[in-house]
Design an enzyme around this catalytic site. Sequence first.
Site, mmCIF file in Angstrom:
data_model
loop_
_atom_site.group_PDB
_atom_site.id
_atom_site.type_symbol
_atom_site.label_atom_id
_atom_site.label_comp_id
_atom_site.label_asym_id
_atom_site.label_seq_id
_atom_site.Cartn_x
_atom_site.Cartn_y
_atom_site.Cartn_z
ATOM 1 N N GLU A 17 19.768 -60.904 -16.394
ATOM 2 C CA GLU A 17 20.783 -59.842 -16.431
ATOM 3 C C GLU A 17 20.037 -58.526 -16.309
ATOM 4 O OE1 GLU A 17 23.864 -59.897 -16.156
ATOM 5 O OE2 GLU A 17 24.267 -62.011 -16.533
ATOM 6 N N CYS B 248 23.816 -50.944 -19.486
ATOM 7 C CA CYS B 248 23.759 -51.463 -18.119
ATOM 8 C C CYS B 248 25.117 -51.324 -17.439
ATOM 9 C CB CYS B 248 23.311 -52.915 -18.145
ATOM 10 S SG CYS B 248 24.283 -53.892 -19.288
HETATM 11 P P1 NAD Z 1 12.378 -53.864 -19.259
HETATM 12 O O1 NAD Z 1 12.553 -54.655 -18.017
HETATM 13 O O2 NAD Z 1 11.341 -52.819 -19.280
HETATM 14 O O3 NAD Z 1 12.045 -54.839 -20.488
HETATM 15 C C1 NAD Z 1 12.888 -55.885 -20.876
HETATM 16 C C2 NAD Z 1 12.084 -56.900 -21.654
HETATM 17 O O4 NAD Z 1 11.144 -57.517 -20.776
HETATM 18 C C3 NAD Z 1 11.270 -56.319 -22.819
HETATM 19 O O5 NAD Z 1 11.315 -57.199 -23.912
HETATM 20 C C4 NAD Z 1 9.877 -56.246 -22.229
HETATM 21 O O6 NAD Z 1 8.858 -56.295 -23.205
HETATM 22 C C5 NAD Z 1 9.858 -57.501 -21.380
HETATM 23 N N1 NAD Z 1 8.830 -57.510 -20.331
HETATM 24 C C6 NAD Z 1 8.277 -56.448 -19.700
HETATM 25 N N2 NAD Z 1 7.353 -56.873 -18.807
HETATM 26 C C7 NAD Z 1 7.335 -58.220 -18.866
HETATM 27 C C8 NAD Z 1 6.583 -59.224 -18.187
HETATM 28 N N3 NAD Z 1 5.689 -58.914 -17.258
HETATM 29 N N4 NAD Z 1 6.816 -60.502 -18.496
HETATM 30 C C9 NAD Z 1 7.737 -60.827 -19.423
HETATM 31 N N5 NAD Z 1 8.461 -59.926 -20.110
HETATM 32 C C10 NAD Z 1 8.268 -58.630 -19.839
HETATM 33 O O7 NAD Z 1 13.821 -53.267 -19.620
HETATM 34 P P2 NAD Z 1 14.197 -52.263 -20.807
HETATM 35 O O8 NAD Z 1 13.679 -50.911 -20.451
HETATM 36 O O9 NAD Z 1 13.852 -52.850 -22.128
HETATM 37 O O10 NAD Z 1 15.803 -52.266 -20.720
HETATM 38 C C11 NAD Z 1 16.527 -51.453 -19.858
HETATM 39 C C12 NAD Z 1 17.018 -52.260 -18.667
HETATM 40 O O11 NAD Z 1 17.787 -53.360 -19.126
HETATM 41 C C13 NAD Z 1 17.957 -51.476 -17.773
HETATM 42 O O12 NAD Z 1 17.624 -51.726 -16.428
HETATM 43 C C14 NAD Z 1 19.325 -52.050 -18.106
HETATM 44 O O13 NAD Z 1 20.286 -51.912 -17.090
HETATM 45 C C15 NAD Z 1 18.991 -53.457 -18.378
HETATM 46 N N6 NAD Z 1 20.055 -54.120 -19.160
HETATM 47 C C16 NAD Z 1 20.844 -55.026 -18.533
HETATM 48 C C17 NAD Z 1 21.879 -55.651 -19.224
HETATM 49 C C18 NAD Z 1 22.743 -56.682 -18.559
HETATM 50 O O14 NAD Z 1 23.287 -57.508 -19.268
HETATM 51 N N7 NAD Z 1 22.877 -56.663 -17.248
HETATM 52 C C19 NAD Z 1 22.087 -55.336 -20.568
HETATM 53 C C20 NAD Z 1 21.272 -54.401 -21.176
HETATM 54 C C21 NAD Z 1 20.236 -53.805 -20.464
#
Ligand code: NAD
Length: 482
Positions: free
Chosen positions: A247, A281
């Site tokens: 997501e 999001c």
């Molecule tokens: P992010 O992608 O930076 O991080 C998300 C998670 O992934 C964190 O726990 C992070 O530590 C982990 N992560 C980072 N690099 C990784 C890797 N190489 N391998 C495995 N895990 C890794 O996102 P964020 O800044 O925490 O959140 C914001 C984003 O989330 C926005 O783009 C938002 O739209 C999205 N979001 C989507 C939904 C949905 O349901 N569609 C809901 C909430 C947030």
Amino acid sequence: MTKNYIAGEWLAAAEACPNINPSNTNDVVGEYALASATETEHAIAAASDAFPAWSHSTIQARHDILKAVGDEIQARKDELGRLLSREEGKTLPEGIGEVTRAAQIFQFFAGECLRVAGEKLSSVRPSVDVEITREPVGVIGLITPWNFPIAIPAWKIAPALAYGNTIVLKPAELVPGSAHALAEIIVRAGVPAGVFNLVMGRGAIVGEKMLSSSKVSAISFTGSVPTGRKIAQSCITSEPMKKLQLEMGGKNPMVVLDDADLKLAVGCAVNSAFFSTGQRCTASSRLIVTEGIHDQFVAAMQERMRGLVIDDALKAGTDIGPVVDQSQLDQDLTYISIGQAEGAKLVAGGKLLKREAPGFYLAPALLTEVSNQMRVAREEIFGPVATVIRAKDYDEALELANDTPFGLSSGICTTSLKYASHFKRNAEAGMVMVNIPTAGVDYHVPFGGRKASSYGSREQGRYAQEFYTSVKTAYTFEGNGP
Ligand code: NAD
């Protein structure tokens, strides 16, 4: 230091990181463990060892645990909401609302434990019986973002456990407090050792270990598109390949037609674009407004935005809390400048604000005269920054709404049944909203999007079982010989 929960024990880590309150950067919520790759491996091994017993546990046992978790969250919603708002920066009512949602999700999936059904069909062959059943998938790695510190872990953990899987949860580094509090509740509810593991830490260490482990059968991820893409590549090239649910981001449109109820449209736009500091999001970051109502709509937005109270998330009367951290604040400000350099007009907000304590306060920004090709209209900003795009008529508004790499939520404000019905059928998004904000959803129905916003099956409601179960088709010959 606040510890990780691995193999039924609370374990300290060698490293820790401070959890900072974005409303007051002098306030440290706590020091939280940062797990190493070895600790992550330990958690995965524990989840793998616990899987055979848990996957055969009774649905009553799973129901009772999930119900206990939901009930405790509900009973402590004010205290947990406060912790959430303190670490993430959404207002206290929003924090309490999110915690309540987490409780409802656990209570919903407690019920779903008792409703796992299969199918029995006649075979096309004589004397053969066909049964379709659902089985747990295995060890599931859950990777969550910072903007919903308890609801997103809840909507992954609850179905994972309900359908008999074991878990390793990695919450976002910025907001480990709510996930940690949730873990304590899950442990207290009596989940057996190894079934649920909490491994706080960095994506590049904990996340990567989960992706490369042959013991993890599936990954459910919520976060940004670039991280999601990386995760998808790892899941597909790992041995064995992993089941995958992503997501990701959004650039959600809210169409406002000439015939809209202006007050309602402004209410929807302010709520969707700026509440929770625009860090959702499903936020409406593209307000697509038809010619006849455009100027009135912009004026009414400016008026409404002047009355918004931006302050400490925990203060009574605050409408909008701070941005989550310095790097997100820098990103928001950079995009406001990019928009202006591209020719957009900043007609409200967009300035840093000083409050009693040092924090990341930004007045919500409204950019007008935006074209749908500008970067501010195409890229996810993830802050309190909304763009207004002018459209000639409904047809052009629909075209603009769909002209985006994303497809999570799409809204329209209109009093016309004809346009509302047409929009519902033709909006290229996983969720469509008529006269209601693009953000804010029910918990018993599917959640997810299309295009770059989502990959894999839907989360939440009954539809969650597609990801958290594996379908088996069994044939039985009931005759005397083939
Ligand atoms: P992010 O992608 O930076 O991080 C998300 C998670 O992934 C964190 O726990 C992070 O530590 C982990 N992560 C980072 N690099 C990784 C890797 N190489 N391998 C495995 N895990 C890794 O996102 P964020 O800044 O925490 O959140 C914001 C984003 O989330 C926005 O783009 C938002 O739209 C999205 N979001 C989507 C939904 C949905 O349901 N569609 C809901 C909430 C947030």
